[in-house]
Write a protein that holds these residues in place. Structure first.
Motif, short mmCIF file in Angstrom:
data_model
loop_
_atom_site.label_atom_id
_atom_site.label_comp_id
_atom_site.label_asym_id
_atom_site.label_seq_id
_atom_site.Cartn_x
_atom_site.Cartn_y
_atom_site.Cartn_z
N SER A 56 0.84 -1.21 0.00
CA SER A 56 0.00 0.00 0.00
C SER A 56 0.87 1.25 0.00
CB SER A 56 -0.91 0.03 1.24
OG SER A 56 -0.15 0.32 2.40
N GLY A 57 0.23 2.39 -0.16
CA GLY A 57 0.95 3.66 -0.03
C GLY A 57 1.43 3.88 1.39
N THR A 58 0.62 3.48 2.35
CA THR A 58 1.00 3.64 3.77
C THR A 58 2.26 2.85 4.09
OG1 THR A 58 -1.34 3.85 4.34
CG2 THR A 58 0.18 3.42 6.14
N VAL A 82 -4.55 16.70 4.77
CA VAL A 82 -4.18 15.45 4.08
C VAL A 82 -4.80 14.30 4.86
CG1 VAL A 82 -2.02 15.00 5.35
CG2 VAL A 82 -2.18 14.34 2.94
N CYS A 83 -4.82 13.09 4.27
CA CYS A 83 -5.41 11.95 4.98
C CYS A 83 -4.48 11.48 6.10
CB CYS A 83 -5.68 10.80 4.01
SG CYS A 83 -4.19 10.14 3.26
N ALA A 85 -3.11 8.75 6.73
CA ALA A 85 -2.08 7.76 6.42
C ALA A 85 -0.69 8.28 6.77
CB ALA A 85 -2.14 7.39 4.94
N PRO A 128 3.19 15.88 0.37
CA PRO A 128 2.21 15.35 -0.57
C PRO A 128 1.96 16.37 -1.69
CG PRO A 128 1.30 15.56 1.67
CD PRO A 128 2.56 16.36 1.61
N LEU A 130 -0.92 17.31 -3.45
CA LEU A 130 -2.32 16.98 -3.24
C LEU A 130 -3.19 17.25 -4.47
CD1 LEU A 130 -3.32 15.81 -0.55
CD2 LEU A 130 -4.47 17.99 -0.14
N ASP A 150 5.22 12.57 -1.52
CA ASP A 150 4.06 11.68 -1.48
C ASP A 150 3.25 11.91 -2.75
OD1 ASP A 150 1.60 10.50 -1.17
OD2 ASP A 150 1.39 11.01 0.95
N ALA A 152 0.93 9.92 -4.02
CA ALA A 152 -0.24 9.03 -4.04
C ALA A 152 -1.35 9.56 -4.95
CB ALA A 152 -0.77 8.83 -2.63
N GLN A 153 -1.45 10.89 -5.09
CA GLN A 153 -2.53 11.48 -5.89
C GLN A 153 -2.00 12.11 -7.17
OE1 GLN A 153 -4.89 14.08 -3.44
NE2 GLN A 153 -5.31 12.49 -1.95
N SER A 174 0.69 5.40 -4.30
CA SER A 174 -0.37 4.48 -3.89
C SER A 174 -1.15 4.04 -5.11
CB SER A 174 -1.32 5.17 -2.91
OG SER A 174 -2.52 4.41 -2.79
N TYR A 176 -4.16 2.36 -4.67
CA TYR A 176 -5.48 2.02 -4.13
C TYR A 176 -6.54 2.19 -5.24
CZ TYR A 176 -9.71 2.30 -1.31
OH TYR A 176 -10.96 2.10 -0.82
N LYS A 179 -7.22 5.66 -6.84
CA LYS A 179 -6.11 6.56 -7.17
C LYS A 179 -5.92 6.71 -8.69
CE LYS A 179 -5.48 7.37 -2.93
NZ LYS A 179 -4.53 7.44 -1.86
N GLY A 186 -2.03 -1.26 -3.17
CA GLY A 186 -0.64 -1.38 -3.56
C GLY A 186 0.09 -0.07 -3.42
C1 LIG Z 1 -4.09 7.39 -0.49
C2 LIG Z 1 -3.00 8.19 0.07
C3 LIG Z 1 -2.03 7.63 0.91
C4 LIG Z 1 -2.09 6.22 1.42
O1 LIG Z 1 -2.15 5.24 0.44
P1 LIG Z 1 -2.83 3.83 0.76
O2 LIG Z 1 -2.49 3.01 -0.44
O3 LIG Z 1 -4.30 4.05 0.91
O4 LIG Z 1 -2.21 3.29 2.00
C5 LIG Z 1 -0.99 8.46 1.33
N1 LIG Z 1 -0.92 9.76 0.98
C6 LIG Z 1 -1.84 10.32 0.18
C7 LIG Z 1 -1.69 11.76 -0.20
C8 LIG Z 1 -2.93 9.57 -0.28
O5 LIG Z 1 -3.84 10.15 -1.06
#
Ligand SMILES: *Cc1c(COP(=O)(O)O)cnc(C)c1O
Length: 356
Positions: A56-58, A82-83, A85, A128, A130, A150, A152-153, A174, A176, A179, A186
């Motif tokens: 995962s991203g986490t 931010v979330c 995580a 992040p 964002l 980060d 993830a987005q 991430s 997910y 995403k 993942g």
């Molecule tokens: C979704 C997200 C994460 C965490 O990713 P996961 O795969 O859900 O664990 C971390 N940082 C940001 C900015 C995210 O959007």
């Protein structure tokens, strides 16, 4: 009730189905050759020398922090908007989170607020990008503290022409379901540092080690990687489609008295529009409900800012508080049909005009 357009939806087709079936038929379903291939293809896409796929991203973020040597008594700076995580991965290392407010116009961390949170104990900054918008890397890179991007987005966005995720010590992603591209669950860590990547690879799983230290099971499976390889081939289309939809929205919404755009970015940035945010200054709940009744699911993009989780004084997080109360995310993703995009535009305009 009309058919609902969901707020998010993955773009999956026959190709993903076939790739996953092949994995099942092969009998090799856990981490194997497809994970290795996905790591190679993904790092190549970003022009990076190597990557490590994770569950995962986490878990990617947790391993990146550990590889940078973050632990007990260290401090890690991250934004408020931010979330959670980021908070989870940081607290799992035993380090202390330091929360910085965001910039007025851009959703991302305010470098000036980062500077105020720096102490001799600061070991890393999590940045992040964002909603698909690059953070101000010029200013964030001046502090001399290791940065974890980060992403993830935000895959495929650029800052001064350079791809996001290639600008700092290490970057995490991430995959997910909702995403930019997905492997269901993942993640990935990229770095130019071979040493850092080796540490992360070592911590990702526990078998066949010479000596003992606490390690994890943060592996991706070949089933997930097979999906990821197909999604990566579609990624240029995903990004192009996000940009097209956002420009349709922009053309339609920007002459309304909305205080738009909340969706603008730094002039140095080429965003990919992971989210399209409307600033709803009054009665956001009612606005959201009305759109739902028109068949469109919207949502505030962050459910609770980190300073609120930590019960820190809101007076130090004025920008986050304002955005937290007004931001509403409307559907934007490549699985939307052109018909759905038009339906969203019509419905949003009708509701916005009502609010004027
Ligand atoms: C979704 C997200 C994460 C965490 O990713 P996961 O795969 O859900 O664990 C971390 N940082 C940001 C900015 C995210 O959007």
């Amino acid at each position: 009730m009309k058919l609902l357009i969901p707020h998010s939806k993955p773009f999956l087709g026959e190709e993903e189905k076939r790739a996953c079936c092949e994995v099942i038929e092969s009998g090799q379903i856990a981490q194997g050759p497809r994970v290795e291939k996905f790591e190679k293809r993904f790092s190549e896409f970003l022009g990076m020398p190597q990557g490590v796929a994770t569950s995962s991203g986490t878990t990617a973020l947790h391993l990146a922090l550990l590889a940078l040597g973050v632990g007990k008594n260290d401090e890690v700076i991250m934004p408020s908007y931010v979330c959670s995580a980021l908070l989870n991965a940081t607290c799992a290392t035993g380090a202390i989170p330091r929360i910085a407010d965001i910039e007025p116009d851009y959703f991302n961390m305010d470098p000036e607020q980062v500077r105020k949170n720096l102490t001799p104990k600061t070991k890393a900054i999590i940045v992040p990008h964002l909603f698909g918008f690059p953070a101000d890397m010029d200013r964030l890179l001046t502090f001399g503290v290791p940065i974890i991007e980060d992403c993830a987005q935000t895959i495929g966005a650029r800052w001064r022409g350079k791809l996001i995720g290639t600008l700092a010590e290490v970057s995490i992603f991430s995959f997910y379901a909702t995403k930019v591209m997905t492997t269901s669950e993942g993640g990935m860590v990229l770095s130019k540092s071979k040493k850092l990547i080796e540490k992360i690879r070592d911590l990702r799983d526990y078998d066949y080690k010479k000596t003992y230290k606490p390690r994890f099971n943060y592996k991706m499976t070949d089933l997930q990687a097979a999906m990821g390889i197909v999604q990566l081939e579609k990624l240029p289309f995903f990004i192009q489609r996000r940009r097209e939809i956002s420009s349709s929205y922009h053309n339609e919404f920007s002459n309304l008295k909305l205080g738009l755009p909340l969706t603008k970015s730094n002039p140095q940035a080429e965003p990919i529009f992971y989210r399209y945010i409307l600033p709803i200054k009054k009665n956001r709940k009612i606005f959201e409900k009305n759109l739902y009744q028109r068949g469109i699911a919207c949502t505030p993009p962050v459910d609770k800012p980190l300073h609120r989780y930590l019960k820190l004084s809101p007076t130090n997080y004025k920008v986050t508080e304002e955005v937290f109360k007004t931001a509403l995310s409307i559907p934007i993703y490549p699985a939307l049909t052109e018909n759905e995009v038009q339906k969203i535009i019509t419905a949003v305009k009708k509701e916005l005009v009502k609010m004027e």
